[in-house]
Design a protein around this motif. Structure first.
Motif, PDB file in Angstrom:
ATOM      1  N   LEU A 123       0.837  -1.213   0.000  1.00 61.91           N
ATOM      2  CA  LEU A 123       0.000   0.000   0.000  1.00 61.91           C
ATOM      3  C   LEU A 123       0.870   1.260   0.000  1.00 61.91           C
ATOM      4  O   LEU A 123       0.543   2.253  -0.645  1.00 61.91           O
ATOM      5  CB  LEU A 123      -0.954  -0.001   1.195  1.00 61.91           C
ATOM      6  CG  LEU A 123      -2.110  -1.000   1.088  1.00 61.91           C
ATOM      7  CD1 LEU A 123      -2.956  -0.972   2.352  1.00 61.91           C
ATOM      8  CD2 LEU A 123      -2.987  -0.701  -0.131  1.00 61.91           C
ATOM      9  N   ASP A 124       1.990   1.204   0.723  1.00 60.58           N
ATOM     10  CA  ASP A 124       2.914   2.346   0.722  1.00 60.58           C
ATOM     11  C   ASP A 124       3.452   2.611  -0.686  1.00 60.58           C
ATOM     12  O   ASP A 124       3.542   3.750  -1.125  1.00 60.58           O
ATOM     13  CB  ASP A 124       4.099   2.076   1.670  1.00 60.58           C
ATOM     14  CG  ASP A 124       3.671   2.157   3.132  1.00 60.58           C
ATOM     15  OD1 ASP A 124       2.548   2.664   3.381  1.00 60.58           O
ATOM     16  OD2 ASP A 124       4.427   1.717   4.008  1.00 60.58           O
ATOM     17  N   GLU A 128       3.047   5.910  -3.084  1.00 57.13           N
ATOM     18  CA  GLU A 128       4.220   6.571  -3.653  1.00 57.13           C
ATOM     19  C   GLU A 128       4.054   6.750  -5.174  1.00 57.13           C
ATOM     20  O   GLU A 128       4.298   7.811  -5.723  1.00 57.13           O
ATOM     21  CB  GLU A 128       5.449   5.699  -3.341  1.00 57.13           C
ATOM     22  CG  GLU A 128       6.773   6.269  -3.796  1.00 57.13           C
ATOM     23  CD  GLU A 128       7.875   5.197  -3.731  1.00 57.13           C
ATOM     24  OE1 GLU A 128       7.873   4.378  -2.777  1.00 57.13           O
ATOM     25  OE2 GLU A 128       8.715   5.180  -4.657  1.00 57.13           O
ATOM     26  N   LYS A 129       3.569   5.678  -5.840  1.00 54.44           N
ATOM     27  CA  LYS A 129       3.456   5.722  -7.302  1.00 54.44           C
ATOM     28  C   LYS A 129       2.267   6.565  -7.765  1.00 54.44           C
ATOM     29  O   LYS A 129       2.240   7.035  -8.899  1.00 54.44           O
ATOM     30  CB  LYS A 129       3.349   4.303  -7.865  1.00 54.44           C
ATOM     31  CG  LYS A 129       4.566   3.443  -7.578  1.00 54.44           C
ATOM     32  CD  LYS A 129       5.852   4.053  -8.152  1.00 54.44           C
ATOM     33  CE  LYS A 129       7.057   3.176  -7.858  1.00 54.44           C
ATOM     34  NZ  LYS A 129       8.320   3.807  -8.262  1.00 54.44           N
ATOM     35  N   LYS A 131       1.726   9.369  -6.800  1.00 57.73           N
ATOM     36  CA  LYS A 131       2.243  10.727  -6.978  1.00 57.73           C
ATOM     37  C   LYS A 131       2.840  10.890  -8.384  1.00 57.73           C
ATOM     38  O   LYS A 131       2.896  11.981  -8.923  1.00 57.73           O
ATOM     39  CB  LYS A 131       3.312  11.019  -5.915  1.00 57.73           C
ATOM     40  CG  LYS A 131       2.716  11.201  -4.527  1.00 57.73           C
ATOM     41  CD  LYS A 131       3.813  11.332  -3.473  1.00 57.73           C
ATOM     42  CE  LYS A 131       3.225  11.151  -2.071  1.00 57.73           C
ATOM     43  NZ  LYS A 131       4.201  10.533  -1.164  1.00 57.73           N
ATOM     44  N   VAL A 132       3.302   9.772  -8.958  1.00 60.32           N
ATOM     45  CA  VAL A 132       3.907   9.814 -10.292  1.00 60.32           C
ATOM     46  C   VAL A 132       2.818   9.749 -11.368  1.00 60.32           C
ATOM     47  O   VAL A 132       2.791  10.537 -12.298  1.00 60.32           O
ATOM     48  CB  VAL A 132       4.899   8.637 -10.471  1.00 60.32           C
ATOM     49  CG1 VAL A 132       5.533   8.687 -11.855  1.00 60.32           C
ATOM     50  CG2 VAL A 132       5.950   8.650  -9.374  1.00 60.32           C
ATOM     51  N   VAL A 133       1.927   8.765 -11.237  1.00 59.91           N
ATOM     52  CA  VAL A 133       0.827   8.604 -12.200  1.00 59.91           C
ATOM     53  C   VAL A 133      -0.486   8.686 -11.421  1.00 59.91           C
ATOM     54  O   VAL A 133      -0.785   7.832 -10.604  1.00 59.91           O
ATOM     55  CB  VAL A 133       0.907   7.237 -12.919  1.00 59.91           C
ATOM     56  CG1 VAL A 133      -0.189   7.128 -13.958  1.00 59.91           C
ATOM     57  CG2 VAL A 133       2.268   7.048 -13.567  1.00 59.91           C
ATOM     58  N   LYS A 134      -1.219   9.728 -11.686  1.00 63.37           N
ATOM     59  CA  LYS A 134      -2.483   9.899 -10.946  1.00 63.37           C
ATOM     60  C   LYS A 134      -3.499   8.854 -11.389  1.00 63.37           C
ATOM     61  O   LYS A 134      -3.756   8.694 -12.579  1.00 63.37           O
ATOM     62  CB  LYS A 134      -3.036  11.304 -11.188  1.00 63.37           C
ATOM     63  CG  LYS A 134      -2.157  12.387 -10.603  1.00 63.37           C
ATOM     64  CD  LYS A 134      -2.750  13.774 -10.863  1.00 63.37           C
ATOM     65  CE  LYS A 134      -1.755  14.854 -10.485  1.00 63.37           C
ATOM     66  NZ  LYS A 134      -0.643  14.973 -11.460  1.00 63.37           N
ATOM     67  N   ASN A 156      -3.852   3.202 -16.555  1.00 68.18           N
ATOM     68  CA  ASN A 156      -3.567   2.015 -15.753  1.00 68.18           C
ATOM     69  C   ASN A 156      -2.297   1.325 -16.241  1.00 68.18           C
ATOM     70  O   ASN A 156      -1.506   0.828 -15.438  1.00 68.18           O
ATOM     71  CB  ASN A 156      -4.770   1.058 -15.823  1.00 68.18           C
ATOM     72  CG  ASN A 156      -4.742   0.000 -14.729  1.00 68.18           C
ATOM     73  OD1 ASN A 156      -4.169   0.211 -13.663  1.00 68.18           O
ATOM     74  ND2 ASN A 156      -5.354  -1.138 -15.004  1.00 68.18           N
ATOM     75  N   GLU A 157      -2.089   1.316 -17.555  1.00 62.63           N
ATOM     76  CA  GLU A 157      -0.860   0.727 -18.103  1.00 62.63           C
ATOM     77  C   GLU A 157       0.370   1.467 -17.565  1.00 62.63           C
ATOM     78  O   GLU A 157       1.345   0.860 -17.145  1.00 62.63           O
ATOM     79  CB  GLU A 157      -0.861   0.808 -19.642  1.00 62.63           C
ATOM     80  CG  GLU A 157      -1.916  -0.037 -20.329  1.00 62.63           C
ATOM     81  CD  GLU A 157      -1.655  -1.522 -20.220  1.00 62.63           C
ATOM     82  OE1 GLU A 157      -2.363  -2.177 -19.436  1.00 62.63           O
ATOM     83  OE2 GLU A 157      -0.754  -2.029 -20.891  1.00 62.63           O
ATOM     84  N   ILE A 158       0.292   2.805 -17.607  1.00 64.37           N
ATOM     85  CA  ILE A 158       1.437   3.608 -17.168  1.00 64.37           C
ATOM     86  C   ILE A 158       1.641   3.465 -15.657  1.00 64.37           C
ATOM     87  O   ILE A 158       2.768   3.434 -15.164  1.00 64.37           O
ATOM     88  CB  ILE A 158       1.267   5.103 -17.566  1.00 64.37           C
ATOM     89  CG1 ILE A 158       1.011   5.219 -19.077  1.00 64.37           C
ATOM     90  CG2 ILE A 158       2.494   5.926 -17.177  1.00 64.37           C
ATOM     91  CD1 ILE A 158       2.049   4.569 -19.979  1.00 64.37           C
ATOM     92  N   PHE A 159       0.511   3.326 -14.936  1.00 66.42           N
ATOM     93  CA  PHE A 159       0.625   3.108 -13.487  1.00 66.42           C
ATOM     94  C   PHE A 159       1.324   1.778 -13.191  1.00 66.42           C
ATOM     95  O   PHE A 159       2.180   1.688 -12.320  1.00 66.42           O
ATOM     96  CB  PHE A 159      -0.760   3.157 -12.826  1.00 66.42           C
ATOM     97  CG  PHE A 159      -0.679   3.107 -11.325  1.00 66.42           C
ATOM     98  CD1 PHE A 159      -0.294   4.223 -10.603  1.00 66.42           C
ATOM     99  CD2 PHE A 159      -0.963   1.931 -10.637  1.00 66.42           C
ATOM    100  CE1 PHE A 159      -0.185   4.178  -9.218  1.00 66.42           C
ATOM    101  CE2 PHE A 159      -0.857   1.885  -9.252  1.00 66.42           C
ATOM    102  CZ  PHE A 159      -0.472   3.009  -8.537  1.00 66.42           C
TER     103      PHE A 159
END
Lengths: 252, 396
Positions: A123-124, A128-129, A131-134, A156-159
């Motif tokens: 979950l952490d 964190e991610k 913040k990179v990909v909304k 979702n792919e980019i996430f």
């Protein structure tokens, strides 16, 4: 060492030759764009690289991070750090995005000799991610890509790419079906993931995406061969003149 | 006719008519000659089988007889009555089950025990009642008779679980009659984990009053040959019948589900969601009949049966049957029989998930749609565990 080295790659689909001698080298930190008209072999290239068994590599050699990809099945390539963002992400009913991501992250971590993430650590990492990909929380709770809009699927792919932290990201027509806002969000995500030790292969039909993800090198793929390579200005040239020069010459 | 006379008549009927054959439409795909041709005796003995209690209340039947020692149903709230169907009397016993059925006739004639559950008007029973049927006598027949009654506005959850000794060949023949009064709720589960050599048949009949809900989840893993006959009678307006199931079959198992939803009055819903996963040479039959009678306007009936075949030798016969005599209704049905989705498997692989794990994930995902509908938490956890174990066994 090159991250990806493609030497005289030939490939076919259902016995029909599609790729006819591709040569391409990507070094860490570089973004390469492959542009080409429909039917030029763009998707075949991404699928052969990712290890789709419906595509047959018939000749040449591909080294990924120094390893011959013939020695690696699709899941092993992913674990070794290759990531393919699909043109048409697959909907999987009955598996939540979170569960899917956890299985994927832990499969990759196991390969890298790292400990499995427990629920809290996972979950952490998600936080964190994000913040990179909304990405909206409800999309993470829902079944993988099920009922997602075109933009949500691509996001979702980019996430997923952000979560798996690959060495090489291959984007297969990530811009297709995206409106300008979605395109910007997806591109921002990719740009945030650019780093000196990560390479990208951006496959696209249109120059538009390259306004947002600015490449170091641009290659033109026609009839299964790279007919021209150049800098980012080549994309603009194509935008103005189209692919007709090459398509006509080859007598398609 | 009182129960005594009913039982005498059933015995005569069963002896006269015998078992059905594949020449009968309702038994076209399910040959029961293995049961008809076998000799069964009923020598009672203590069962050595273990079970996992799902909550505080358990009613345990060992080899066909109620075991007060192994059961735990002493401390019950006011308005809740649990016991043996041999000790407690209700004039409705035997009035619902289809007397035309050979299996019902045999049960009515010979039942040796079963559960009696009554929750009176307005009482909402929170704790699920776990009925456990242990069978470890080779060559025995167990005719079990269950009676469930929820009074007006009452609510009860009942889980029937059948557990058998590996390798034992026996015949379980159950009839469960459920009466749900106006505004009542019966959440019913059946987990069938009989021996892989056993024969298991159940007739489950439910009567639904006005604004009542009857839901059934049938999870089938065991038995060489088995069948669930489920009939829902919607006799009060705004009743809701939910009939879901999951069958996981391998080897040469044959499992048959026959559902009959009878919409007699307006504004009722019936929802059926059945999923099957079959490996090896397993066979499944699904026949879902929905009858919407002339007066049953504004009926909303949905039926869906999906099957996933893990081997070329597995086979499914699925037969939706809609009979609609009202004009203002919403009825849909769908049936699918498919194999593993290679594109989805590839997608998982490109994310680092190996094909064996991907296969297990996709198979579980297929079943998960049914599990998602399970409201009773202990039942859900337990069923998930059973599904995972099964998938682990068939993983190649």
């Amino acid at each position: 060492m090159a991250l990806l080295e493609i030497k005289d790659l030939h490939a076919s689909v259902a016995d029909k030759p599609i790729l006819k001698g591709i040569n391409l080298t990507i070094k860490p930190g570089e973004v390469h764009a492959i542009m080409g008209p429909n039917g030029s072999g763009k998707s075949t290239l991404s699928n052969v690289l990712a290890g789709n068994e419906a595509y047959t590599k018939t000749g040449g050699q591909v080294l990924f991070d120094g390893i011959d990809i013939d020695d690696l099945a699709a899941h092993e390539r992913a674990r070794a750090g290759m990531f393919l963002a699909f043109q048409y992400p697959v909907e999987i009913a009955g598996i939540s995005n979170m569960y899917f991501l956890k299985a994927a992250v832990n499969a990759v971590r196991e390969y890298q000799g790292k400990d499995q993430l427990d629920a809290m650590d996972f979950l952490d990492l998600i936080e964190e991610k994000k913040k990179v990909v909304k990405i909206r929380d409800d999309l993470l709770e829902r079944a993988v890509n099920s009922g997602f809009s075109g933009g949500e699927k691509k996001r979702n792919e980019i996430f997923q790419m952000a979560m798996l932290e690959p060495k090489l990201g291959i984007l297969d027509e990530t811009d297709s079906g995206l409106d300008i806002d979605a395109l910007r969000i997806v591109s921002d995500g990719v740009n945030a993931l650019r780093s000196p030790d990560r390479g990208f292969l951006v496959i696209t039909h249109y120059q538009r995406l390259l306004d947002y993800i600015v490449p170091d090198h641009v290659h033109v793929l026609v009839h299964g061969q790279i007919v021209k390579s150049g800098g980012k200005e080549l994309a603009l040239e194509l935008e103005n003149e189209g692919y007709n020069t090459w398509v006509d010459e080859k007598g398609a | 006719m009182d129960l005594k006379d009913l039982r005498k008549k059933a015995e005569v009927d069963f002896k006269t008519n015998g078992f059905p054959t594949t020449k009968e439409e309702l038994w076209r795909f399910t040959d029961v000659s293995r049961v008809a041709g076998a000799e069964f005796s009923n020598d009672w003995k203590i069962s050595d089988l273990e079970f996992q209690p799902l909550d505080k209340i358990t009613v345990v039947f060992e080899n066909g007889k109620l075991s007060r020692e192994k059961s735990n149903f002493e401390d019950l709230p006011t308005g809740v009555c649990i016991g043996s169907v041999l000790d407690l009397v209700d004039p409705r016993i035997g009035t619902l089950a289809d007397a035309q059925s050979a299996f019902v006739a045999a049960n009515t004639a010979y039942f040796g025990d079963g559960a009696f559950i009554e929750v009176t008007e307005g009482v909402e029973m929170d704790t699920p009642i776990h009925l456990v049927y242990l069978a470890d006598v080779d060559g025995a027949a167990f005719h079990m008779r269950n009676f469930i009654s929820a009074g007006k506005g009452a609510a009860v959850t009942v889980i029937e679980e059948y557990i058998g000794l590996a390798g034992a060949t026996y015949w379980t023949n159950v009839v469960t009659e459920a009466f749900v009064a106006d505004g009542g709720l019966v959440d019913h589960y059946k987990v069938q984990r009989e021996s892989e050599s056993a024969y298991h048949f159940q007739t489950l009949e439910a009567n639904l009053g006005t604004g009542s809900v009857f839901s059934n989840h049938a999870v089938t893993l065991g038995g060489a040959l088995g069948r669930n006959d489920i009939r829902g009678k919607l006799i009060g307006e705004e009743g809701e019948a939910i009939c879901n199931g999951l069958y996981l079959l391998k080897d040469k198992q044959l499992f048959d589900t026959h559902i009959f939803m009878d919409h007699a009055v307006p504004k009722c819903n019936s929802h059926e969601l059945y999923k099957g996963i079959l490996d090896d040479k397993a066979r499944a039959v699904f026949c879902g009949r929905i009858l919407v009678q002339k007066d049953a306007q504004e009926t909303d009936a949905i039926q869906s049966n999906g099957n996933l075949l893990l081997s070329r030798g597995a086979k499914v016969n699925t037969l939706p049957q809609l009979e609609i005599y009202a004009d203002d209704v919403k009825c849909t049905h769908g049936a699918t029989i498919g194999e593993m989705d290679d594109v989805a498997l590839y997608y998982l692989q490109t994310r680092g998930i190996d094909p064996v794990q991907g296969h297990a994930m996709l198979t579980f995902a297929f079943a998960n749609e049914v599990l998602d509908e399970v409201k009773c938490k202990p039942a859900k956890r337990y069923i998930e565990e059973l599904v995972h174990d099964w998938l682990h066994k068939v993983a190649k």
